[in-house]
Enzyme design. Structure first.
Site, mmCIF file in Angstrom:
data_model
loop_
_atom_site.group_PDB
_atom_site.id
_atom_site.type_symbol
_atom_site.label_atom_id
_atom_site.label_comp_id
_atom_site.label_asym_id
_atom_site.label_seq_id
_atom_site.Cartn_x
_atom_site.Cartn_y
_atom_site.Cartn_z
ATOM 1 C CB SER A 105 -110.809 24.715 -16.595
ATOM 2 O OG SER A 105 -111.927 23.665 -15.788
ATOM 3 C CG ASP A 141 -111.695 21.258 -11.718
ATOM 4 O OD1 ASP A 141 -112.969 21.628 -13.127
ATOM 5 O OD2 ASP A 141 -111.913 23.147 -11.920
ATOM 6 C CG ASP A 185 -108.731 21.817 -14.120
ATOM 7 O OD1 ASP A 185 -110.769 21.365 -15.142
ATOM 8 O OD2 ASP A 185 -109.162 22.808 -13.675
ATOM 9 C CG ASP A 210 -113.215 19.333 -16.126
ATOM 10 O OD1 ASP A 210 -112.436 18.919 -15.055
ATOM 11 O OD2 ASP A 210 -113.163 20.550 -15.913
#
Length: 453
Positions: free
Chosen positions: A109, A250, A248, A246
């Site tokens: 993340s 999400d 990834d 960010d």
């Protein structure tokens, strides 16, 4: 022994905490646990193997970890569709879209490049409940599934994974984004390929930064945890809005055309009011965590929108959304979940709908965000204390009551024990920063004195 799974999968320093061996074992244990039951019997009757979607963000360690996961799954008789580098919410969507049995996302993340993580999604693209994670952890000791011959799994490229996700995102929009100039910060992460394409296809005029991942620069001075460069780019280009993801993708945070940050609470306020006006906010209810700003609560009350509070963590937000059959929830950090379109936080989806509201109303982001007044908020972490005793100390309870009495309706106090270390988090909101700072540090001192180890 501490629990292997954290609040969002298994995470650690790649090749030290999260090794290829652990990745392989986790994949084998996941296959053993997640391929059982009614669907397994149906597959056997149809003569087919279980299917898993595999994806990763672009950090360098994702290459060997992904290879280990693919080997673990295929050796357990699971056919692997390797989607390559795509956002976490894209992986979740694809699992649901093709009816895969489960899926694995390799990502840490918003963390720096040396870290990595393994997130496992169930059938339908949903996060695993705690009890299933516990079963997988218990199964690490074996026995593994050991098919032979034609029963071992195959590993194939998921060739149209990105295209499926882009089509899905565009299909969710209530209107196009024509006329809006967007600066997009992709955090040198998984959004670098998809996000610019979908915003362009939706009609936005783009300036793109943070879209040159090299495996090592993910989240490095860019993205939702580093908004200074995005604000500067918005001001330099005269754009209408900046959107930051960010690593990834999400999460979504934003800056307005004057470079002011618009956080997850403000984004939720904008979307909730818009959805309520359009009659698509189920039960006129928003789900947020206890850490969301007092201003969000007041804004929702002023717009006749109910709020449900959960513990911190997007998984708890999602649990409440599903339990009450609701349509919108999220966190201050920018995890926003729109359940009609996604099973997890989706930063690209959130950004698209935020810009779509600007295009629909003709308002600037600052005008939309003015629906909510952000109260000054301070968070103090008190380390080295007996966090388990927090709710049993009368002196602390009296200090909290005194602070709440001083604040009245103009602020809020929250003391929260850490779930993983001897620490108490003290959060205070007030009408002015000086009051918030004073009360937070006073309460932190009381906690430190009363609960010192």
């Amino acid at each position: 022994m501490p629990r292997l799974f954290g609040t969002d999968g298994v995470r650690g320093l790649a090749n030290r905490d999260l090794t290829a061996g652990l990745a392989l074992s986790l994949a084998q244990a996941s296959a053993a646990v997640l391929t059982q039951g009614r669907r397994a019997r149906l597959r056997l009757a149809e003569g087919r193997r279980p299917v898993a979607v595999l994806a990763r963000d672009p950090r360098i360690s994702g290459e060997f970890i992904s290879a280990a996961v693919a080997a673990g799954l295929a050796s357990s008789g699971v056919d692997v569709l390797d989607a390559g580098v795509i956002p976490t919410p894209a992986a979740a969507f694809l699992i649901s879209d093709i009816g895969a049995d489960f899926g694995v996302m390799i990502s840490a993340s918003h963390n720096a490049a040396p870290d990595n993580g393994i997130k496992i999604f169930a059938f339908g693209g949903t996060k695993l409940p705690d009890d299933v994670e516990d079963r997988i952890e218990e199964h690490l000791a074996g026995p593994n599934l050991t098919p032979i011959g034609g029963d071992v799994g195959r590993i194939r490229r998921f060739a149209d994974a990105e295209d499926r996700y882009v089509v899905h995102l565009l299909s969710t929009l209530p209107n196009r984004l024509d006329g809006i100039h967007v600066v997009l910060d992709c955090a040198h992460g998984a959004a670098a390929g998809v996000s610019p394409q979908v915003f362009t296809d939706a009609g936005a005029r783009l300036t793109v930064i943070g879209a040159d991942p090299d495996g090592l620069n993910i989240n490095d001075g860019v993205g939702s945890t580093h908004l200074d460069n995005l604000a500067a780019a918005v001001l330099a280009s005269g754009a209408d809005i900046g959107i930051a993801h960010d690593g990834d993708a999400d999460r979504c945070l934003a800056v307005d055309r004057d470079g002011n940050i618009v956080d997850g609470d403000q984004i939720m306020a904008i979307l909730a009011v818009s959805m309520a006006e359009r009659g698509v906010l189920k039960d006129r209810t928003l789900v947020a965590t206890v850490m969301s700003n007092l201003g969000l609560r007041k804004a929702m009350a002023a717009n006749d929108i109910r709020m449900i509070e959960t513990k911190v963590g997007d998984r708890y937000v999602l649990e409440a959304l599903n339990e009450h059959d609701l349509s919108l929830g999220g966190e201050q950090s920018g995890h926003v979940i729109m359940t009609k379109f996604a099973t997890t936080g989706d930063g690209i989806l959130t950004g698209l709908h935020l810009v779509a509201e600007m295009a629909r109303t003709g308002k600037t982001l600052a005008e939309l965000a003015s629906v909510m007044t952000v109260y000054p908020q301070i968070l103090v972490n008190v380390r080295g204390v007996d966090h388990h005793a927090l709710g049993h100390d009368d002196t602390i309870a009296s200090a909290v009551l005194a602070a709440e009495a001083e604040l009245g309706e103009t602020g809020r106090v929250l003391l929260r024990p850490s779930g993983t270390e001897p620490m108490v988090r003290v959060m205070v909101e007030a009408a002015d920063q000086a009051t918030a700072d004073r009360l937070a540090h006073t309460l932190a001192g009381v906690v430190r004195e009363c609960l010192a180890l």
